[in-house]
Design a protein around this motif. Structure first.
Motif, PDB file in Angstrom:
ATOM      1  N   PHE A 145      47.000  59.114  32.530  1.00  0.00           N
ATOM      2  CA  PHE A 145      47.301  58.790  33.921  1.00  0.00           C
ATOM      3  C   PHE A 145      46.066  58.279  34.634  1.00  0.00           C
ATOM      4  O   PHE A 145      44.939  58.679  34.334  1.00  0.00           O
ATOM      5  CB  PHE A 145      47.751  60.052  34.678  1.00  0.00           C
ATOM      6  CG  PHE A 145      49.162  60.491  34.417  1.00  0.00           C
ATOM      7  CD1 PHE A 145      49.432  61.468  33.475  1.00  0.00           C
ATOM      8  CD2 PHE A 145      50.211  59.963  35.156  1.00  0.00           C
ATOM      9  CE1 PHE A 145      50.748  61.901  33.249  1.00  0.00           C
ATOM     10  CE2 PHE A 145      51.521  60.389  34.942  1.00  0.00           C
ATOM     11  CZ  PHE A 145      51.776  61.357  33.980  1.00  0.00           C
ATOM     12  N   TYR A 178      45.009  58.193  38.781  1.00  0.00           N
ATOM     13  CA  TYR A 178      45.367  58.622  40.129  1.00  0.00           C
ATOM     14  C   TYR A 178      44.324  58.099  41.105  1.00  0.00           C
ATOM     15  O   TYR A 178      43.148  57.938  40.779  1.00  0.00           O
ATOM     16  CB  TYR A 178      45.402  60.148  40.241  1.00  0.00           C
ATOM     17  CG  TYR A 178      46.592  60.802  39.599  1.00  0.00           C
ATOM     18  CD1 TYR A 178      46.566  61.197  38.272  1.00  0.00           C
ATOM     19  CD2 TYR A 178      47.751  61.043  40.333  1.00  0.00           C
ATOM     20  CE1 TYR A 178      47.661  61.805  37.687  1.00  0.00           C
ATOM     21  CE2 TYR A 178      48.852  61.658  39.754  1.00  0.00           C
ATOM     22  CZ  TYR A 178      48.799  62.027  38.430  1.00  0.00           C
ATOM     23  OH  TYR A 178      49.891  62.632  37.852  1.00  0.00           O
ATOM     24  N   GLN A 183      42.631  59.110  44.825  1.00  0.00           N
ATOM     25  CA  GLN A 183      42.506  60.254  45.717  1.00  0.00           C
ATOM     26  C   GLN A 183      41.550  59.927  46.859  1.00  0.00           C
ATOM     27  O   GLN A 183      40.366  59.684  46.638  1.00  0.00           O
ATOM     28  CB  GLN A 183      42.011  61.498  44.973  1.00  0.00           C
ATOM     29  CG  GLN A 183      42.013  62.759  45.815  1.00  0.00           C
ATOM     30  CD  GLN A 183      41.561  63.984  45.055  1.00  0.00           C
ATOM     31  OE1 GLN A 183      40.756  63.887  44.139  1.00  0.00           O
ATOM     32  NE2 GLN A 183      42.071  65.157  45.438  1.00  0.00           N
ATOM     33  N   GLU A 203      42.462  64.695  50.251  1.00  0.00           N
ATOM     34  CA  GLU A 203      43.909  64.512  50.115  1.00  0.00           C
ATOM     35  C   GLU A 203      44.361  64.734  48.676  1.00  0.00           C
ATOM     36  O   GLU A 203      43.557  64.900  47.763  1.00  0.00           O
ATOM     37  CB  GLU A 203      44.309  63.108  50.584  1.00  0.00           C
ATOM     38  CG  GLU A 203      44.000  62.860  52.050  1.00  0.00           C
ATOM     39  CD  GLU A 203      44.458  61.480  52.513  1.00  0.00           C
ATOM     40  OE1 GLU A 203      44.118  61.120  53.648  1.00  0.00           O
ATOM     41  OE2 GLU A 203      45.142  60.773  51.746  1.00  0.00           O
ATOM     42  N   ALA A 204      45.669  64.729  48.473  1.00  0.00           N
ATOM     43  CA  ALA A 204      46.220  64.899  47.131  1.00  0.00           C
ATOM     44  C   ALA A 204      46.043  63.638  46.299  1.00  0.00           C
ATOM     45  O   ALA A 204      46.056  62.528  46.827  1.00  0.00           O
ATOM     46  CB  ALA A 204      47.705  65.230  47.234  1.00  0.00           C
ATOM     47  N   PRO A 205      45.879  63.763  44.993  1.00  0.00           N
ATOM     48  CA  PRO A 205      45.898  62.591  44.119  1.00  0.00           C
ATOM     49  C   PRO A 205      47.268  61.917  44.179  1.00  0.00           C
ATOM     50  O   PRO A 205      48.297  62.602  44.220  1.00  0.00           O
ATOM     51  CB  PRO A 205      45.654  63.184  42.722  1.00  0.00           C
ATOM     52  CG  PRO A 205      45.048  64.520  42.963  1.00  0.00           C
ATOM     53  CD  PRO A 205      45.628  65.009  44.238  1.00  0.00           C
ATOM     54  N   TYR A 224      50.622  55.117  34.326  1.00  0.00           N
ATOM     55  CA  TYR A 224      50.721  56.016  33.172  1.00  0.00           C
ATOM     56  C   TYR A 224      50.867  55.156  31.934  1.00  0.00           C
ATOM     57  O   TYR A 224      51.828  54.395  31.821  1.00  0.00           O
ATOM     58  CB  TYR A 224      51.909  56.966  33.325  1.00  0.00           C
ATOM     59  CG  TYR A 224      52.043  58.003  32.230  1.00  0.00           C
ATOM     60  CD1 TYR A 224      53.282  58.262  31.625  1.00  0.00           C
ATOM     61  CD2 TYR A 224      50.944  58.749  31.821  1.00  0.00           C
ATOM     62  CE1 TYR A 224      53.403  59.238  30.644  1.00  0.00           C
ATOM     63  CE2 TYR A 224      51.063  59.718  30.838  1.00  0.00           C
ATOM     64  CZ  TYR A 224      52.296  59.966  30.253  1.00  0.00           C
ATOM     65  OH  TYR A 224      52.413  60.942  29.292  1.00  0.00           O
ATOM     66  N   LEU A 247      40.807  58.812  39.485  1.00  0.00           N
ATOM     67  CA  LEU A 247      40.767  59.861  38.481  1.00  0.00           C
ATOM     68  C   LEU A 247      41.546  59.437  37.244  1.00  0.00           C
ATOM     69  O   LEU A 247      42.703  59.019  37.337  1.00  0.00           O
ATOM     70  CB  LEU A 247      41.402  61.146  39.036  1.00  0.00           C
ATOM     71  CG  LEU A 247      40.755  61.745  40.280  1.00  0.00           C
ATOM     72  CD1 LEU A 247      41.705  62.750  40.926  1.00  0.00           C
ATOM     73  CD2 LEU A 247      39.453  62.410  39.925  1.00  0.00           C
ATOM     74  N   LEU A 272      47.412  68.335  32.823  1.00  0.00           N
ATOM     75  CA  LEU A 272      46.479  67.224  33.055  1.00  0.00           C
ATOM     76  C   LEU A 272      45.040  67.694  32.886  1.00  0.00           C
ATOM     77  O   LEU A 272      44.635  68.710  33.456  1.00  0.00           O
ATOM     78  CB  LEU A 272      46.675  66.663  34.460  1.00  0.00           C
ATOM     79  CG  LEU A 272      48.006  65.959  34.705  1.00  0.00           C
ATOM     80  CD1 LEU A 272      48.146  65.550  36.157  1.00  0.00           C
ATOM     81  CD2 LEU A 272      48.143  64.754  33.791  1.00  0.00           C
ATOM     82  N   PHE A 307      41.457  66.232  33.680  1.00  0.00           N
ATOM     83  CA  PHE A 307      40.860  65.172  34.489  1.00  0.00           C
ATOM     84  C   PHE A 307      39.409  64.924  34.130  1.00  0.00           C
ATOM     85  O   PHE A 307      38.674  65.833  33.741  1.00  0.00           O
ATOM     86  CB  PHE A 307      40.896  65.564  35.976  1.00  0.00           C
ATOM     87  CG  PHE A 307      42.244  65.472  36.615  1.00  0.00           C
ATOM     88  CD1 PHE A 307      43.104  66.561  36.636  1.00  0.00           C
ATOM     89  CD2 PHE A 307      42.652  64.296  37.229  1.00  0.00           C
ATOM     90  CE1 PHE A 307      44.347  66.482  37.240  1.00  0.00           C
ATOM     91  CE2 PHE A 307      43.892  64.204  37.838  1.00  0.00           C
ATOM     92  CZ  PHE A 307      44.738  65.298  37.845  1.00  0.00           C
ATOM     93  N   GLY A 308      38.993  63.666  34.319  1.00  0.00           N
ATOM     94  CA  GLY A 308      37.582  63.363  34.369  1.00  0.00           C
ATOM     95  C   GLY A 308      37.040  63.752  35.738  1.00  0.00           C
ATOM     96  O   GLY A 308      37.783  64.234  36.602  1.00  0.00           O
ATOM     97  N   TYR A 321      45.724  73.615  40.114  1.00  0.00           N
ATOM     98  CA  TYR A 321      44.412  73.048  39.818  1.00  0.00           C
ATOM     99  C   TYR A 321      43.429  73.451  40.907  1.00  0.00           C
ATOM    100  O   TYR A 321      43.798  73.571  42.081  1.00  0.00           O
ATOM    101  CB  TYR A 321      44.483  71.517  39.760  1.00  0.00           C
ATOM    102  CG  TYR A 321      45.335  70.992  38.624  1.00  0.00           C
ATOM    103  CD1 TYR A 321      46.712  70.888  38.754  1.00  0.00           C
ATOM    104  CD2 TYR A 321      44.755  70.626  37.413  1.00  0.00           C
ATOM    105  CE1 TYR A 321      47.502  70.431  37.714  1.00  0.00           C
ATOM    106  CE2 TYR A 321      45.538  70.163  36.362  1.00  0.00           C
ATOM    107  CZ  TYR A 321      46.909  70.085  36.525  1.00  0.00           C
ATOM    108  OH  TYR A 321      47.687  69.626  35.479  1.00  0.00           O
ATOM    109  N   LEU A 380      45.139  72.611  44.357  1.00  0.00           N
ATOM    110  CA  LEU A 380      46.246  71.668  44.287  1.00  0.00           C
ATOM    111  C   LEU A 380      47.359  72.216  43.414  1.00  0.00           C
ATOM    112  O   LEU A 380      47.111  72.791  42.353  1.00  0.00           O
ATOM    113  CB  LEU A 380      45.772  70.332  43.701  1.00  0.00           C
ATOM    114  CG  LEU A 380      44.755  69.554  44.526  1.00  0.00           C
ATOM    115  CD1 LEU A 380      44.093  68.478  43.667  1.00  0.00           C
ATOM    116  CD2 LEU A 380      45.426  68.920  45.730  1.00  0.00           C
ATOM    117  N   GLY A 417      50.926  68.276  45.642  1.00  0.00           N
ATOM    118  CA  GLY A 417      50.947  68.639  47.046  1.00  0.00           C
ATOM    119  C   GLY A 417      49.630  68.256  47.702  1.00  0.00           C
ATOM    120  O   GLY A 417      48.686  67.822  47.017  1.00  0.00           O
TER     121      GLY A 417
END
Lengths: 107, 113
Positions: free
Chosen positions: A33, A35, A37, A41-43, A48, A87, A95, A97-98, B35, B90, B105
């Motif tokens: 994925f 994303y 961000q 705030e939210a990703p 994908y 991300l 997930l 993440f880097g 997360y 999150l 969220g």
């Protein structure tokens, strides 16, 4: 385990094209994925990739090469609102993440 | 179509206290993942719930615990808070496997003083 590397910061000019790279080491994953961000705030979902190759969606494209452990996100016709963190995340039924790439777009 | 709802949005707690964060998943999703995102870092996986059971767990101590309810909503509990627990928490909902996407969220900003 898994390890994901992305550049920490990048800068670009409005209207330009920027490529954000992501390299990874993993024993297996379902897909990758990207994303976006904004701070605090939210990703939000960008793309994908499950199979190797390029996925294009408007100004954003994403590429995956499983054999090379490599992906990139390509952003075209950059706008000021594209200033954000990007991300890269491996989907292993969760997930991974880097650290994210902070992109600053200047006028 | 309601997305993922988290509460509260912001929280300030004192070292040693306990905190509970809440998450309601997107309609149609039955899997909830939590997360932790420290400033300037990518989100780190804490754990995932499906069918009211913890399915997977990341590298977090037992002070972090959770629960999923029959309506798929979830709670994250953190005991004996440390200054280092200050972060954005999150919640992401999905279907099992995540191949249809994860919806996040807006997060809970926890500050431990």
């Amino acid at each position: 385990g898994q390890n994901i590397d992305q550049p920490t910061e990048m800068t670009a000019t409005e209207g330009a094209i920027v490529q954000i790279n992501c390299t990874y080491q993993t024993s297996g994953f379902n897909g990758l994925f990207w994303y976006q961000q904004h701070a605090g705030e939210a990703p939000t979902f960008l793309s994908y990739n499950v199979l190797d190759g390029l996925e294009e969606k408007g100004r954003f494209s994403s590429f995956l090469s499983r054999s090379k452990g490599y992906s990139y996100l390509l952003l075209k016709e950059l706008q000021m609102k594209d200033s954000a963190s990007y991300l890269c995340a491996l989907n292993t039924d969760k997930l991974i993440f880097g650290t994210g790439t902070r992109l600053q777009v200047f006028p | 179509d309601a997305g993922v709802t988290q509460s509260p949005t912001h929280l300030i707690k004192t070292r040693g206290q306990q905190v509970t964060l809440r998450c309601s998943p997107k309609s149609g999703h039955d899997t909830v993942s939590w997360y932790q995102q420290a400033l300037g870092q990518g989100p780190q996986f804490i754990f995932q719930y499906y069918e009211e059971e913890e399915r997977q767990r990341g590298n977090f101590p037992d002070r972090f615990s959770g629960h999923q309810f029959p309506n798929y909503s979830s709670e994250l509990n953190v005991n004996a808070l440390l200054l280092g627990d200050s972060a954005l928490y999150l919640c992401a909902s999905s279907l099992p496997g995540g191949n249809y996407g994860y919806t996040f969220g807006s997060g809970t900003r926890l500050t431990v003083v």
